[in-house]
Design an enzyme around this catalytic site. Sequence first.
Site, short mmCIF file in Angstrom:
data_model
loop_
_atom_site.label_atom_id
_atom_site.label_comp_id
_atom_site.label_asym_id
_atom_site.label_seq_id
_atom_site.Cartn_x
_atom_site.Cartn_y
_atom_site.Cartn_z
N HIS A 245 8.08 99.13 47.78
CA HIS A 245 7.65 98.15 46.78
C HIS A 245 6.60 97.20 47.35
CE1 HIS A 245 9.85 94.97 48.88
NE2 HIS A 245 10.82 95.85 49.05
N GLU A 321 18.24 98.73 48.49
CA GLU A 321 18.16 98.32 49.88
C GLU A 321 19.56 98.02 50.43
OE1 GLU A 321 17.24 98.47 52.80
OE2 GLU A 321 15.28 97.45 52.75
#
Length: 441
Positions: A245, A321
């Site tokens: 990202h 994550e």
Amino acid sequence: MSGVRQVVVEADGGSRGNPGPAGYGAVVIDPATGEPLAEAAEYIGVATNNVAEYRGLIAGLTAAKALFPDAGDALRVHVRMDSKLVVEQMSGRWKIKHPDMKPLAARAAAVLPPSSVTYEWIPRAQNKHADRLANEAMDAGRDGRQWEASASTAALDAPARTVTAPPPAQGPPGDQAAGAARARAALASARGAAAPADDALFPVPEPGPPGARVPTAPERAGVPGTGWGSAPDLGAPATLVLLRHGETALTPEKRFSGSGGTDPELSATGRGQAERAAGHFAALGAVQEIVSSPLRRCRETAAAVADRLGLDVRIDEGLRETDFGAWEGLTFGEVRERYADDLTAWLASPDTAPTGGGESFAEVAERVAAARDRIVARYAGRTVLLVTHVTPIKTLVRLALGAPPEALFRMELSAASISAVAYYGDGNASVRVLNDTSHLR
């Protein structure tokens, strides 16, 4: 040469916006009768005109090869296109400079032996059949459906063909062998490595959507082997293109930002990075599916790419994550000051979780591997963009390499960087790219 099989391939590609919604068309023709033997067409999402032209060439060559799978070196293909760029580059007379063209040219050069293919530029008016196929594919994509050979009227609109022998090479000296070598060398130059035999950074998916009127045959060439003696019949790999990202407010401060924290949005810098990544993938024209972590920064990055490619985004919880527990939002130095013993134990063992009930790297590896297996099974043979985070990407690379857990601390992964891993039918994997940030410069 006795037993020589000759066919003509006419190919075309188009983009409504350049870049914009794009598609290609290709037809294989019997030079003795002028009759079409096979057609292929596909809507490829948002791409440039040149990408679509190359995709059409690859589809046409692949269709010709599939028609005569046992012909080997006895197959002769004469390609006719109205793209001067593609014809001159594949003939070896023009250099391949644009980085987005290099993988496509290398893929086209690998479909058939260079000595089996000749190229001819023709005016657009003489390429109506392939042009109509490309437009049918773009119309189908606009309407949210796939192109179907049974509904095509491209052959009806094609002009009557006069069968002639392939013309002599046009322009300055150049030949298809030189073009193939130049395509591979250009790709190798972009990688900073030796020229590959037949693969690209992100392999172009096998041309032709379901319903394409192209006979199927076992792929006997063009699939990179996974060992010195492996047979090249494993089929196209599932290629996972791994996009980290874009930046958030926490990224430049190097703070722990996992799935147990505040779920920050992209910063202005991060949004710019996402847009540049989107432009890169639009020009590349290879991504077919997008899967994202559920966290906001990934969903925003994925949305930027999806908007450019005209694709939907699927969410997979396995791509989130690590949960860093009590360390969320802290810098490494702050964690060392507050939780020195816990940090030392965490660095020493993949089975140790962060302070406060976070996830260990072993736990993360287990769920990431499960997500990988789901995605590879679902999208076998396709190119899938995964928008995710540092730990999942490093874990996928580590597992592909068979590296130990401590390898996670020996990889650099920048915001909005691109990595890629190809997964083959025999269970082997090949790391293609790691931490590429060239699209951000």
